[in-house]
Every structure is written in C-alpha cells, then in structure tokens.
Design a protein around this motif. Sequence first.
Motif, PDB file in Angstrom:
ATOM      1  N   UNK A  98       8.477  -7.309   0.646  1.00  0.00           N
ATOM      2  CA  UNK A  98       7.657  -6.362  -0.115  1.00  0.00           C
ATOM      3  C   UNK A  98       6.200  -6.465   0.321  1.00  0.00           C
ATOM      4  N   UNK A  99       5.713  -7.710   0.464  1.00  0.00           N
ATOM      5  CA  UNK A  99       4.324  -7.899   0.869  1.00  0.00           C
ATOM      6  C   UNK A  99       4.026  -7.273   2.219  1.00  0.00           C
ATOM      7  N   UNK A 100       4.922  -7.497   3.179  1.00  0.00           N
ATOM      8  CA  UNK A 100       4.732  -6.915   4.511  1.00  0.00           C
ATOM      9  C   UNK A 100       4.706  -5.396   4.438  1.00  0.00           C
ATOM     10  N   UNK A 101       5.662  -4.830   3.685  1.00  0.00           N
ATOM     11  CA  UNK A 101       5.764  -3.376   3.589  1.00  0.00           C
ATOM     12  C   UNK A 101       4.556  -2.766   2.880  1.00  0.00           C
ATOM     13  N   UNK A 102       4.061  -3.415   1.841  1.00  0.00           N
ATOM     14  CA  UNK A 102       2.904  -2.894   1.112  1.00  0.00           C
ATOM     15  C   UNK A 102       1.656  -2.857   1.995  1.00  0.00           C
ATOM     16  N   UNK A 103       1.462  -3.927   2.759  1.00  0.00           N
ATOM     17  CA  UNK A 103       0.296  -3.962   3.642  1.00  0.00           C
ATOM     18  C   UNK A 103       0.422  -2.894   4.726  1.00  0.00           C
ATOM     19  N   UNK A 104       1.647  -2.688   5.236  1.00  0.00           N
ATOM     20  CA  UNK A 104       1.872  -1.631   6.228  1.00  0.00           C
ATOM     21  C   UNK A 104       1.585  -0.249   5.647  1.00  0.00           C
ATOM     22  N   UNK A 105       1.997  -0.021   4.402  1.00  0.00           N
ATOM     23  CA  UNK A 105       1.724   1.272   3.762  1.00  0.00           C
ATOM     24  C   UNK A 105       0.222   1.502   3.602  1.00  0.00           C
ATOM     25  N   UNK A 107      -4.343 -13.040   0.532  1.00  0.00           N
ATOM     26  CA  UNK A 107      -3.197 -12.169   0.833  1.00  0.00           C
ATOM     27  C   UNK A 107      -2.351 -11.933  -0.420  1.00  0.00           C
ATOM     28  N   UNK A 108      -2.139 -12.982  -1.200  1.00  0.00           N
ATOM     29  CA  UNK A 108      -1.355 -12.847  -2.423  1.00  0.00           C
ATOM     30  C   UNK A 108      -2.020 -11.901  -3.414  1.00  0.00           C
ATOM     31  N   UNK A 109      -3.338 -12.029  -3.558  1.00  0.00           N
ATOM     32  CA  UNK A 109      -4.063 -11.139  -4.468  1.00  0.00           C
ATOM     33  C   UNK A 109      -4.016  -9.698  -3.976  1.00  0.00           C
ATOM     34  N   UNK A 110      -4.103  -9.517  -2.664  1.00  0.00           N
ATOM     35  CA  UNK A 110      -4.009  -8.175  -2.083  1.00  0.00           C
ATOM     36  C   UNK A 110      -2.646  -7.558  -2.378  1.00  0.00           C
ATOM     37  N   UNK A 111      -1.603  -8.340  -2.174  1.00  0.00           N
ATOM     38  CA  UNK A 111      -0.247  -7.832  -2.412  1.00  0.00           C
ATOM     39  C   UNK A 111      -0.059  -7.486  -3.885  1.00  0.00           C
ATOM     40  N   UNK A 112      -0.581  -8.317  -4.775  1.00  0.00           N
ATOM     41  CA  UNK A 112      -0.477  -8.019  -6.210  1.00  0.00           C
ATOM     42  C   UNK A 112      -1.145  -6.686  -6.538  1.00  0.00           C
ATOM     43  N   UNK A 113      -2.317  -6.446  -5.959  1.00  0.00           N
ATOM     44  CA  UNK A 113      -3.023  -5.188  -6.242  1.00  0.00           C
ATOM     45  C   UNK A 113      -2.278  -3.998  -5.657  1.00  0.00           C
ATOM     46  N   UNK A 114      -1.708  -4.167  -4.465  1.00  0.00           N
ATOM     47  CA  UNK A 114      -0.951  -3.077  -3.842  1.00  0.00           C
ATOM     48  C   UNK A 114       0.365  -2.817  -4.573  1.00  0.00           C
ATOM     49  N   UNK A 115       0.989  -3.894  -5.074  1.00  0.00           N
ATOM     50  CA  UNK A 115       2.242  -3.737  -5.818  1.00  0.00           C
ATOM     51  C   UNK A 115       2.024  -2.889  -7.062  1.00  0.00           C
ATOM     52  N   UNK A 116       0.901  -3.117  -7.741  1.00  0.00           N
ATOM     53  CA  UNK A 116       0.582  -2.315  -8.918  1.00  0.00           C
ATOM     54  C   UNK A 116       0.284  -0.866  -8.530  1.00  0.00           C
ATOM     55  N   UNK A 120       3.679   0.631  -7.154  1.00  0.00           N
ATOM     56  CA  UNK A 120       4.819   0.500  -8.066  1.00  0.00           C
ATOM     57  C   UNK A 120       5.953  -0.337  -7.511  1.00  0.00           C
ATOM     58  N   UNK A 121       5.628  -1.445  -6.827  1.00  0.00           N
ATOM     59  CA  UNK A 121       6.661  -2.321  -6.276  1.00  0.00           C
ATOM     60  C   UNK A 121       7.209  -3.248  -7.350  1.00  0.00           C
ATOM     61  N   UNK A 122       8.502  -3.507  -7.315  1.00  0.00           N
ATOM     62  CA  UNK A 122       9.140  -4.360  -8.319  1.00  0.00           C
ATOM     63  C   UNK A 122      10.374  -5.024  -7.732  1.00  0.00           C
ATOM     64  N   UNK A 123      10.532  -6.308  -7.989  1.00  0.00           N
ATOM     65  CA  UNK A 123      11.737  -7.029  -7.566  1.00  0.00           C
ATOM     66  C   UNK A 123      12.812  -6.844  -8.632  1.00  0.00           C
ATOM     67  N   UNK A 124      13.990  -6.387  -8.229  1.00  0.00           N
ATOM     68  CA  UNK A 124      15.068  -6.087  -9.185  1.00  0.00           C
ATOM     69  C   UNK A 124      16.128  -7.178  -9.244  1.00  0.00           C
TER      70      UNK A 124
END
Length: 303
Positions: A73-80, A111-120, A123-127
């Motif tokens: 998810x982190x890799x994909x969010x940064x790519x987006x 990087x973790x903080x960046x991913x958290x902000x991008x996830x929000x 709308x990324x979510x682990x199911x």
Amino acid sequence: MTKRANRIAALCGCSAIVLAATSCAPDESRRMVATIGDEPIYADVVDKATELAVYEHLYDIYDIRRRATAELIGIRLIELSAKENGISPDSVIAAFRNRHGGREAEAEIVRSELIDSLAERYGAEICLKPPIAPAVEVDSAETRRRGQIGAKVAVTIISDYDCGLCQAMHKGLEGLFRKYGDRVEFRQIDFSDEASVQARAAHAADMQDAYWAMHDTLMCLHGEVTTAAILSIAATMGLDADQFTTDMADEEAATGIRRNSAYLCRQGILRTPTIMINNHPLRLTADIKDVEKEIERALNEKN
C-alpha cells in the motif's frame, strides 16, 4: 529487486512456508497418533492440546501478510502521488520531508507519516482480519475469584510463581483489577507442575482465607524462595503457624496442584502467563495495554 521489494518477497515467502507447515488433511480427528501399551492417543486429543499454539502461528501468518500488505500500500500510494504531481517517488518523499523539518536521520518515520497522510487522502484500508483466538475450557481448574463475581466479562490469569514474566506483569494486572474490579470478574489459576513451595504456600494461605494477600506477596519475591522465608511471611500476615505448616506439607494438596497443572496442559495451556478474556487467550506478546484494550472491547460488546 529493490531492497523494499526484497522485503516484501521475504515476508510473502515466510507466509507460504508457514501455511504449508500448518496445513493438514481433513477428518483426521480419530487418527491414532500414539499408543501407550494397548491404549491409543488420537489426533483430536493432540489438536486440543495444541490449539492455542496453532493460533499463535496463525496470528504470525496474519501479521506477516498484514505487514506485506501495508508495504505494498505504501509503495502504491507514493507512486500515485508521484504520478499526480509529475515527479518521482523519491521526490515525493523528499518534498514531504522538507515540509516537515527536513529530518534526514528519521527517513523511516518521515516515510511512515507520508504514507499515513496519503492513506487518508486516497482512502487506503487494510481489509485483512486477524484469526479469532480459540475458546479454552478451564472450568475444572482450581480457580480463585474476586471482583464482580458473575460479571459478563471475566479475566482469567494463569501464572506461575517461578515465572519472571508473570512477576513482571503482576503490578499491571493489579492495576487493572483496581480499575475494573467493580465491573469485571477476575479469576486466578496457579500453575505449578512441580508443586513449588510458593504454590504450596498459596494453598496453605487459602485454607485461612488469606490467598490474595499471600499471592500478591509471592508475586513480588525474586530469586530462590525458601520454606523459612515463606513461614516468616505467614507469621507477618498473622496466620496460624501450626495450621499453615501442616497445610504446606499436605501431600494430597501437592498432588492436587500437580493435577491442576496437568489438566491445564491437556487444555492447551503450555506457557505462563496465559491471560484470557471470557476464555479467549490473548497472544503471548500481549502487554498490559493490550489486556486493558481487550477488557474495554469486551465491556463495550456486552453493553
């Protein structure tokens, strides 16, 4: 592969190996796995005794998958984000770091903080869902109870007076009793396969309605505990010395202590401390905060 891709491959590879190791053929419950003379031992008995250990492995598999999923998810969010802004993924991270103080030495945190902000934002979510801990039946064990007896939420603590981790968690567990004792039933089961001097002392104190005072004192003792030290503690507590000495030496009681531990082993309790919420064990890695969180969750479910 990149370093991060290698990490994901390793996680997924471990998951596949563990899954293969834990798979088994269906309908094997009555398969004979051992014999003692003419007496067979069947797979369902072994499965019962190892159910909790298997759960720990299943949770490890879940955790491996969850971490690999989070990495992807982190890799994909940064790519987006990079595609949206027309820059490289590394530039996305650098720009975020520069906006938040330029902490070069804290690259993983940034990087973790960046991913958290991008996830929000995206709308990324682990199911993935963790496995459910098995219900472990220990109603036949010798159990001491306090708190709100009969409450819908019960915390069961299975501990050994010789267990350093049990001693380390004792203070925190006492804090939980003080906090939730008016709403939760707390159950204590002593485990001592060798009927240690401490376990005998707890039994002897129980014969004079002083179990909890002795239990708390024993949990704070470190190193080798002698009978003389125990007798001194009993005298300080004002217990009848002759009765206490007799009850400590009672071999029938010692046999009961060992039988109690053997019963727990047959139920799959193979380590201490084991802490259960409504008969569902928490993981070996659980700490006091985890226990409190599970108590709160159970209370909320019951309301």
